[in-house]
Structures are given as C-alpha cells and as structure tokens.
Enzyme design. Structure first.
Site, PDB file in Angstrom:
ATOM      1  N   HIS A  70       6.536  53.353 -12.323  1.00 37.01           N
ATOM      2  CA  HIS A  70       5.597  54.484 -12.288  1.00 37.01           C
ATOM      3  C   HIS A  70       4.175  54.020 -11.985  1.00 37.01           C
ATOM      4  O   HIS A  70       3.214  54.694 -12.353  1.00 37.01           O
ATOM      5  CB  HIS A  70       5.630  55.240 -13.618  1.00 37.01           C
ATOM      6  CG  HIS A  70       6.975  55.846 -13.907  1.00 37.01           C
ATOM      7  ND1 HIS A  70       7.812  55.382 -14.890  1.00 37.01           N
ATOM      8  CD2 HIS A  70       7.633  56.858 -13.304  1.00 37.01           C
ATOM      9  CE1 HIS A  70       8.928  56.101 -14.896  1.00 37.01           C
ATOM     10  NE2 HIS A  70       8.848  56.994 -13.940  1.00 37.01           N
ATOM     11  N   LYS A  76      10.159  57.717  -5.783  1.00 37.32           N
ATOM     12  CA  LYS A  76      10.831  58.195  -4.565  1.00 37.32           C
ATOM     13  C   LYS A  76      12.057  57.360  -4.286  1.00 37.32           C
ATOM     14  O   LYS A  76      12.036  56.135  -4.410  1.00 37.32           O
ATOM     15  CB  LYS A  76       9.836  58.037  -3.396  1.00 37.32           C
ATOM     16  CG  LYS A  76      10.330  58.548  -2.079  1.00 37.32           C
ATOM     17  CD  LYS A  76       9.773  59.925  -1.814  1.00 37.32           C
ATOM     18  CE  LYS A  76      10.420  60.601  -0.636  1.00 37.32           C
ATOM     19  NZ  LYS A  76      11.803  61.000  -0.836  1.00 37.32           N
ATOM     20  N   LYS A 100       9.852  48.229  -1.430  1.00 32.88           N
ATOM     21  CA  LYS A 100       9.799  48.754  -0.060  1.00 32.88           C
ATOM     22  C   LYS A 100       8.538  49.599   0.150  1.00 32.88           C
ATOM     23  O   LYS A 100       7.830  49.436   1.139  1.00 32.88           O
ATOM     24  CB  LYS A 100      11.050  49.615   0.138  1.00 32.88           C
ATOM     25  CG  LYS A 100      11.308  50.072   1.534  1.00 32.88           C
ATOM     26  CD  LYS A 100      12.590  50.908   1.591  1.00 32.88           C
ATOM     27  CE  LYS A 100      13.806  50.119   1.138  1.00 32.88           C
ATOM     28  NZ  LYS A 100      15.064  50.877   1.305  1.00 32.88           N
ATOM     29  N   LYS A 112      16.001  55.874  -7.498  1.00 31.83           N
ATOM     30  CA  LYS A 112      17.259  56.045  -6.756  1.00 31.83           C
ATOM     31  C   LYS A 112      18.198  56.903  -7.580  1.00 31.83           C
ATOM     32  O   LYS A 112      18.118  56.920  -8.814  1.00 31.83           O
ATOM     33  CB  LYS A 112      17.915  54.682  -6.495  1.00 31.83           C
ATOM     34  CG  LYS A 112      18.839  54.683  -5.298  1.00 31.83           C
ATOM     35  CD  LYS A 112      18.044  54.600  -4.003  1.00 31.83           C
ATOM     36  CE  LYS A 112      18.923  54.616  -2.788  1.00 31.83           C
ATOM     37  NZ  LYS A 112      18.132  54.369  -1.574  1.00 31.83           N
ATOM     38  N   SER A 369       9.538  60.012   5.195  1.00 29.03           N
ATOM     39  CA  SER A 369       9.645  60.904   4.028  1.00 29.03           C
ATOM     40  C   SER A 369       8.248  61.151   3.444  1.00 29.03           C
ATOM     41  O   SER A 369       7.933  62.251   2.985  1.00 29.03           O
ATOM     42  CB  SER A 369      10.534  60.281   2.951  1.00 29.03           C
ATOM     43  OG  SER A 369      11.870  60.607   3.173  1.00 29.03           O
TER      44      SER A 369
HETATM   45  P1  NAD Z   1      25.803  57.062   6.111  1.00 29.57           P
HETATM   46  O1  NAD Z   1      26.702  57.602   5.070  1.00 29.57           O
HETATM   47  O2  NAD Z   1      25.157  57.997   7.070  1.00 29.57           O
HETATM   48  O3  NAD Z   1      26.560  55.963   7.006  1.00 29.57           O
HETATM   49  C1  NAD Z   1      27.230  54.843   6.505  1.00 29.57           C
HETATM   50  C2  NAD Z   1      28.296  54.463   7.521  1.00 29.57           C
HETATM   51  O4  NAD Z   1      28.893  53.218   7.136  1.00 29.57           O
HETATM   52  C3  NAD Z   1      29.426  55.500   7.609  1.00 29.57           C
HETATM   53  O5  NAD Z   1      29.641  55.826   8.972  1.00 29.57           O
HETATM   54  C4  NAD Z   1      30.614  54.764   6.993  1.00 29.57           C
HETATM   55  O6  NAD Z   1      31.858  55.173   7.548  1.00 29.57           O
HETATM   56  C5  NAD Z   1      30.289  53.321   7.346  1.00 29.57           C
HETATM   57  N1  NAD Z   1      30.992  52.358   6.501  1.00 29.57           N
HETATM   58  C6  NAD Z   1      31.345  52.464   5.204  1.00 29.57           C
HETATM   59  N2  NAD Z   1      31.972  51.349   4.774  1.00 29.57           N
HETATM   60  C7  NAD Z   1      32.038  50.523   5.831  1.00 29.57           C
HETATM   61  C8  NAD Z   1      32.579  49.223   6.035  1.00 29.57           C
HETATM   62  N3  NAD Z   1      33.155  48.566   5.055  1.00 29.57           N
HETATM   63  N4  NAD Z   1      32.461  48.670   7.258  1.00 29.57           N
HETATM   64  C9  NAD Z   1      31.862  49.337   8.265  1.00 29.57           C
HETATM   65  N5  NAD Z   1      31.321  50.581   8.137  1.00 29.57           N
HETATM   66  C10 NAD Z   1      31.420  51.161   6.937  1.00 29.57           C
HETATM   67  O7  NAD Z   1      24.742  56.199   5.300  1.00 29.57           O
HETATM   68  P2  NAD Z   1      23.300  55.755   5.792  1.00 29.57           P
HETATM   69  O8  NAD Z   1      22.330  56.760   5.329  1.00 29.57           O
HETATM   70  O9  NAD Z   1      23.371  55.361   7.218  1.00 29.57           O
HETATM   71  O10 NAD Z   1      23.071  54.463   4.855  1.00 29.57           O
HETATM   72  C11 NAD Z   1      23.596  53.201   5.200  1.00 29.57           C
HETATM   73  C12 NAD Z   1      22.833  52.133   4.448  1.00 29.57           C
HETATM   74  O11 NAD Z   1      21.446  52.239   4.776  1.00 29.57           O
HETATM   75  C13 NAD Z   1      22.901  52.216   2.930  1.00 29.57           C
HETATM   76  O12 NAD Z   1      22.851  50.903   2.392  1.00 29.57           O
HETATM   77  C14 NAD Z   1      21.627  52.959   2.567  1.00 29.57           C
HETATM   78  O13 NAD Z   1      21.199  52.662   1.225  1.00 29.57           O
HETATM   79  C15 NAD Z   1      20.678  52.372   3.586  1.00 29.57           C
HETATM   80  N6  NAD Z   1      19.491  53.203   3.852  1.00 29.57           N
HETATM   81  C16 NAD Z   1      19.603  54.475   4.313  1.00 29.57           C
HETATM   82  C17 NAD Z   1      18.449  55.211   4.593  1.00 29.57           C
HETATM   83  C18 NAD Z   1      18.488  56.613   5.183  1.00 29.57           C
HETATM   84  O14 NAD Z   1      17.412  57.138   5.534  1.00 29.57           O
HETATM   85  N7  NAD Z   1      19.645  57.226   5.356  1.00 29.57           N
HETATM   86  C19 NAD Z   1      17.183  54.634   4.360  1.00 29.57           C
HETATM   87  C20 NAD Z   1      17.108  53.329   3.909  1.00 29.57           C
HETATM   88  C21 NAD Z   1      18.273  52.619   3.660  1.00 29.57           C
END
Ligand code: NAD
Length: 478
Positions: A70, A76, A100, A112, A369
């Site tokens: 905090h 966020k 981050k 989170k 965001s």
């Molecule tokens: P998402 O759900 O849109 O996509 C994840 C993809 O990974 C899916 O298509 C899924 O089928 C695939 N997947 C799952 N297990 C797998 C495996 N073993 N091998 C290969 N592919 C696999 O999720 P996202 O939002 O793209 O998030 C992905 C990562 O990025 C996470 O670690 C998340 O914390 C991180 N992240 C996301 C954001 C965001 O804005 N969405 C921001 C920062 C970090």
C-alpha cells in the site's frame, strides 16, 4: 558472464522465488532491514469461499485477493481464472505487480486475484454468477474501489469478466461518480480505453525491440543488432502471446514457432500468426495448420526448436533446470509472469543468454490500465478536448508555409501533418515511451555493477529504490 546469480532452494515456491530475487537485489541497495521487510511482505491476504448454484446442486468456489503493498493507492492487479491457482501463486503475482508498477513508474501498489476454476468447464451464465459474487465478496471487505484496489484481466479472464465486475461494483455503489475506475481492461463501450486489449503484447514487442537495438549487448550473445529477421518462438496464443507475436512480426521479426497446450508448430521460414489463429479458432487446435513444416504433440518440444528469441506467454514455471539446456534461443522475453525458474535463469546467463524479465516485459498491460483509470477518473477520452484544436493549428501552419514558400504539399503529406492524435495514438505513444525509458533505466543499473548479474535483479534494484522513496515520502521511514 556474471556468476553472482541467485539460485533457489529445491522446494521454493513462486512467492519464495520472488522473495529470493528481492533479497538478492536488496544487497545492492542501502535501505534499513525493516523497510526492506515491509516492502517484501504481502500486506493483506484475503482468502474466501462462496457457493454458486450448479445444475440441481451447489458448488463452493475458492478465491483470493492479495494486496501486496500500500505504498501507493490504489493497489492494482489482474484476476486469474485457473484451476491451478493457489494462495502462494496469488501472493507471488501480487508482489510482482508492486515491482512492475514501480519499474514503469505507474503510481499503484501491487495486488492480484485468483478464482480457482477452469473457465472452460462453466457456462457463460455460471461464469457471470461467479464473477459477480466474487466482486460482491470484495466489496463486502473493502477490497475493491477506484481509490482502493483496481482489478484487471489476467490468465483466463478478459473484457467480458471486467464488464461484469464494473457493473456489479456500480450497482452496489449507486451514485459513485468514479465507479468505472474500480476495474480496468473493460470493453471500450463500457468506459474502457483504446489499445488496452493489445497493450501487454505490444509492450512485450517494444521491450524486445529495445533490447536487441544495443549492438554492444547483442555482440556479447552472438546476435546482430535489430529485430529484422530475428527468429522468434512464442508459447501461448492467448491475449499476451497473440499480440506479442503480431507486433513482433510487424516490427520485422520472423515468427517461426508457436506453442499451445495441445502441441506446437514450427516453420523456419515463418508462420502467419493471423492464419494460425484463425485455424485454431476453426479447428480448436494449432496442430494441422497447413503452413507448418513440423508439428509436436508435446508443447514443450516446441520451445526447444532453433530460434533467436523465445517468448513464454502462457504460464509460470515453463523453463526449468530440466529443459533450459535444450533451449536454443539467446534471449528469453517473459510475456508470462514467472515462466523461468531461478535455477534455469542462472544456467541461461552462464551460457551467454539474456532474460528480459516479466516485471518489465509484460508491464504494458498495467501501463495502459493506468491510462484507462485516468480516463475513468477524468470522465473524458484522451484527445477529445485538443484533437480538433491541434488539427486547426497544424492546418494554419501548413497553409502559411505553403503561402510563404510557394510550394504545395500532396494531399497525403497534408493529412499526415495536419492530423490530430486519436486516443489510440496517444495511448500507444505513452506505452512506447514508458517501455523504452524503463528499459534504459534497467540497463543502466545492470551495467552499473557487474555483480548485479541479471536484468531481473537490475529491475528489482530500481523498483526497491523507488518504493523506498514512497515510504519515506509517506513519513513512515526516515
Ligand atoms: P490468456 O488466458 O489470454 O492466454 C493464455 C494462453 O496460454 C491460452 O491460449 C492457453 O491455451 C495457453 N496455454 C495454457 N497452458 C499452456 C501450456 N502448457 N503450453 C502452451 N500454452 C498454454 O492469458 P493471458 O492474459 O495471455 O496471460 C498469459 C500470461 O501473461 C500469464 O502469466 C499472465 O499472468 C501474464 N500477463 C497477462 C497480462 C494481460 O494483460 N492479460 C498482463 C501481464 C501479464
């Protein structure tokens, strides 16, 4: 290469790994041990369970919201929908959010959320019930609000879930003017912002482009500077993976491999990311795509194919001691959170590689965001007040220059010069500036002391220093 790189104990978990990274980096700062302990700890961990009606019975859902720090308000962080999610993971991801935000100078503390379900096993109406009930539970405990804690999408959630959260929050807080600022990653029609959907992937691509632009650094790892023609493998074709691949291809890289949970495909001459995406949408799998030269049923084999850059953009703990020696990439750019274990990182650096760490590489999402939250609090879209004014000023200038010089611009030249910036252009410009500046900051810290050893530790040193200043400004620490 540097050898002073942290190695975790065998049974260390994700939050433990993040804390070990922190402890290692903290050695290169001069802060009081108590202050370091305060920065590292998770301030609030809320674990809860709630029932939903399913078929003829009920199911009890496990869920979490963790507010790690905090030192800035609001906190966020995204909400993960996954049957694998657990308290340790949510704590680790919340801590990463704190660091981050500090790295990219976004004035938020880290948080989170997690909902322990596999969304694929639930109907849309059940998902809506779960999301709305989760939001109500957060409201009851004061764990959500535009100045308190602002969720966003993460693995397994997206714009649809964010709009349910926004609607639930607004319904439970009638008359609250800033209610839409209680969650980001909303659809544009529901007070979202242009460019948020693709922001994390765009940020990953900019981070890689910046990293490979330094000839001196590329020479050390045996690569030529620049992104043109660099071979890239991406794991995960979700939000982060798809857009990382799309923008890397736009910046001139060659996407040679794509890995999903059902398997992996490879073609050293390049894959058409949009065609693969459409093929998967139509068939439910990336396998069977006609443009692939090789296919692997085991997705992990896909990571080990020849390439210059590997972008893990699916889940944590994908690159470990067991497979790091088979990875042929020279650069790992962490689109996902925590995809590389500390042991694997140490081996990769010792073998002459570079890891662009998650805390920085995937910070594009939280950066945009932040812009969305600002838009929601100011109740006006970026560019709305000044776009026409800018265009008129530019038009007057062009007319004057044409009149004085006696030359005429082509219609294309005129419209390029005159055009005022749209919301999307302003968002993308802010994102690009943030990613570039932050990379330079991290690289300077990295180069300032060889003992720091990795870009991750360098990013962490910068984050700790900035968070310490916030605590000092709050008057909590001298
Ligand atoms: P998402 O759900 O849109 O996509 C994840 C993809 O990974 C899916 O298509 C899924 O089928 C695939 N997947 C799952 N297990 C797998 C495996 N073993 N091998 C290969 N592919 C696999 O999720 P996202 O939002 O793209 O998030 C992905 C990562 O990025 C996470 O670690 C998340 O914390 C991180 N992240 C996301 C954001 C965001 O804005 N969405 C921001 C920062 C970090």
């Amino acid at each position: 290469m540097a050898t002073n790189i942290l190695v975790a104990d065998e049974d260390t978990h994700f939050f433990g790994d993040v804390c070990k990274n922190f402890d290692y980096a903290a050695q290169f700062t001069k802060h009081d041990a108590g202050l370091l302990d305060q920065i590292k700890s998770c301030n609030s961990v809320y674990r809860f369970r709630f029932p939903i009606r399913r078929g003829n019975g009920f199911e009890v859902i496990d869920a979490w919201r963790v507010e790690h720090s905090h030192h800035q308000s609001p906190t966020k962080g995204g909400i993960r929908y996954s049957e694998m999610v657990n308290e340790d993971e949510v704590m680790a991801l919340a801590a990463l959010m704190t660091y981050k935000c500090a790295i990219v100078n976004v004035p938020f503390g880290g948080a989170k959320g997690g909902i322990k379900i596999n969304p694929k096993n639930y109907t849309v109406s059940e998902l809506e019930n779960i999301t709305r009930r989760y939001t109500v539970e957060l409201i009851k405990k004061n764990f959500i609000g535009p100045s308190i804690d602002v969720p966003a999408p993460d693995y397994g959630s997206g714009e649809r879930e964010m709009s349910w959260i926004a609607d639930t929050y607004a319904t439970m807080n009638p008359g609250q003017l800033d209610a839409m600022g209680a969650v980001t990653g909303k659809p544009i029609a529901l007070h979202g912002i242009a460019g948020r959907r693709e922001a994390t992937g765009r940020g990953v691509a900019i981070a890689i482009r910046e990293c490979v632009s330094f000839g001196e650094d590329m020479q050390k790892i045996g690569l030529l500077p620049g992104l043109a023609g660099k071979k890239v493998i991406v794991q995960g074709l979700g939000n982060v993976g798809y857009y990382s691949a799309k923008f890397l291809a736009e910046f001139g890289a060659l996407i040679v491999g794509l890995c999903e949970f059902e398997g992996a495909i490879y073609n050293e001459d390049g894959l058409d990311i949009e065609a693969v995406f459409q093929h998967r949408k139509a068939t439910g799998s990336i396998l069977g795509y006609a443009g692939a030269k090789k296919e692997f049923k085991n997705t992990m084999e896909g990571l080990e194919q020849p390439c210059d850059i590997l972008v893990p953009a699916a889940l944590e703990n994908q690159i470990t001691e067991d497979n790091i020696r088979n990875i042929q990439a020279k650069i790992i750019a962490e689109g996902a959170n925590g995809p590389t274990s500390p042991e694997a990182e140490a081996i990769f650096y010792a073998n002459g590689g570079i890891i662009i760490p998650d805390m920085y590489a995937n910070a594009g999402g939280v950066t945009v965001s932040y812009f969305e939250w600002l838009k929601n609090l100011s109740h006006v879209a970026f560019g709305r007040m000044n776009r026409r004014f800018e265009e008129n000023s530019n038009l007057n200038l062009v007319n004057m220059v044409e009149g004085i010089t006696g030359t005429s611009l082509t219609p294309m030249q005129r419209s390029t010069i005159i055009k005022g910036a749209s919301e999307l252009e302003l968002v993308n410009s802010g994102l690009e500036d943030t990613m570039i500046r932050s990379y330079h900051e991290i690289r300077e810290t990295y180069k300032s002391n060889p003992a720091i050893g990795t870009l991750r530790s360098a990013a962490m040193v910068g984050a700790i220093n900035k968070i310490a200043v916030s605590y000092q400004n709050l008057g909590i620490w001298p």
